[in-house]
Design an enzyme around this catalytic site. Structure first.
Site, PDB file in Angstrom:
ATOM      1  N   SER A 148       0.806 -69.030 -48.684  1.00 26.39           N
ATOM      2  CA  SER A 148       1.132 -70.305 -49.338  1.00 26.39           C
ATOM      3  C   SER A 148       2.530 -70.749 -48.882  1.00 26.39           C
ATOM      4  CB  SER A 148       1.020 -70.143 -50.854  1.00 26.39           C
ATOM      5  OG  SER A 148       0.989 -71.403 -51.486  1.00 26.39           O
ATOM      6  N   ASP A 285     -10.478 -73.633 -49.710  1.00 22.22           N
ATOM      7  CA  ASP A 285      -9.131 -74.121 -50.039  1.00 22.22           C
ATOM      8  C   ASP A 285      -9.097 -75.645 -49.968  1.00 22.22           C
ATOM      9  OD1 ASP A 285      -6.380 -74.540 -50.326  1.00 22.22           O
ATOM     10  OD2 ASP A 285      -5.843 -72.871 -49.007  1.00 22.22           O
ATOM     11  N   HIS A 314      -7.534 -71.830 -52.841  1.00 19.02           N
ATOM     12  CA  HIS A 314      -6.245 -71.394 -52.310  1.00 19.02           C
ATOM     13  C   HIS A 314      -5.804 -70.057 -52.894  1.00 19.02           C
ATOM     14  CE1 HIS A 314      -2.319 -71.920 -50.508  1.00 19.02           C
ATOM     15  NE2 HIS A 314      -1.741 -71.735 -51.682  1.00 19.02           N
TER      16      HIS A 314
END
Length: 334
Positions: A148, A285, A314
């Site tokens: 991330s 995602d 995600h």
């Protein structure tokens, strides 16, 4: 005759690991200031960090996500341990709270103000602070792992510190923020600006949580009612908003999301990266769609793309890692 009493048998205790987390804080840039990309000079930067395993000149550097901290053993236990991708019995593992964070490292309130606002930070600023920490620890070469925001920060490390990074793993992160990702962050910052003092941060977190999962994931985990008359998804979002408000700083949230939005390396810069990179997309995602992540990987001369098959969006790298640990371990140590 008095009956003899024996203690009840106790279940066997799990053996303590051969390593333990060590948390420290150091003050860097005591003698020469750090020049931020915005032009401000900053001295005496405090950095909070964890180490795992015995110190050595080569290490694995873990880069945390937006609202994360340096305690990898708390938020990524499936990746840290003997036989795992991050193995403190075999390597020196380091994770530091980023500049501008709120888990022990110097935050926005302690940085200079420009025109009455917090000085803008960049991911490259954060990488330069990280480099100073490695110098302090005597580390000369690193393998970098980030997911991330940590994945985007890994790209900043590859560009800012090419002499230090042997190889990198980027999980669920693009090479630069898209209008979609910038738009989500803009809405989150607008919520904070409209309701400072914590209420806006709760809403910002709710916006983010919707992008961290997928419609299919929510259909599986948040259907129906959790309380009389309240949908489970509503309860879920309120819960996560309150949790973040209790532990995070809204100024850090603003500073870090702005830094992510501003990270826009050119194709030529990305083409200059020479280290091998494992780039991981996540099939479901919606924040960073796998096609976008794969397109970014194609700009790197020595990238390998692999996709995690999960319905959980995600956040799958945290909650549904599947074969991801094996892929990361093979790339880092194969």
């Amino acid at each position: 005759m008095t009956a003899l009493s024996y203690p009840a048998p106790q279940p066997p205790q799990a053996a303590a690991p051969a390593w333990c987390p060590v948390r420290r804080t150091v003050t860097l840039f005591r003698h020469e200031p750090l020049l931020l990309d915005c032009g401000a000079a900053v001295s005496h930067i405090r950095v909070a960090y964890h180490t795992y395993g015995e110190a050595r000149e080569d290490a694995t550097l873990v880069l945390h996500a937006l609202t994360g901290n340096s305690a990898v053993h708390e938020w990524w236990p499936g990746f840290l341990g003997e036989g795992q991708p991050l193995d403190p019995t075999q390597e020196f593992v380091i994770c530091a709270n980023v500049l501008g964070g709120c888990a022990g490292t110097t935050g926005p309130a302690e940085l200079p103000s420009l025109a009455g606002e917090d000085a803008p930070l960049t991911l490259r600023d954060m990488a330069r602070v990280g480099r100073a920490l490695l110098d302090h620890l005597g580390v000369r070469r690193v393998r970098v792992v980030g997911a991330s925001m940590g994945g985007m920060l890994a790209y900043a490390w590859l560009l800012e510190c090419p002499d230090l990074v042997e190889r990198a793993v980027v999980i669920g992160a693009p090479v630069r923020h898209s209008p979609w990702a910038i738009g989500l962050n803009t809405a989150a910052r607008s919520a904070i600006g409209a309701a400072p003092g914590g209420e806006g941060l709760k809403v910002a977190r709710q916006i983010a949580m919707l992008s961290y999962r997928s419609p299919e994931s929510f259909a599986q985990t948040q259907s129906g009612l959790r309380a009389p008359g309240q949908p489970a998804i509503t309860s879920y979002l309120h819960h996560h908003g309150e949790k973040l408000q209790a532990r995070f700083c809204e100024r850090s949230y603003v500073a870090l999301t702005r830094a992510m939005d501003a990270f826009q390396p050119s194709d030529a810069e990305l083409g200059s990266i020479r280290a091998p990179v494992l780039v991981v997309g996540i099939r479901s995602d919606v924040l960073y769609p796998p096609a976008e992540v794969q397109q970014g990987a194609a700009l790197l001369p020595r990238a390998t793309y692999w996709e995690l098959d999960s319905v959980h969006g995600h956040d799958a790298f945290l909650m549904d890692a599947g074969e991801l640990p094996a892929q990361v371990r093979a790339f880092l140590h194969g």
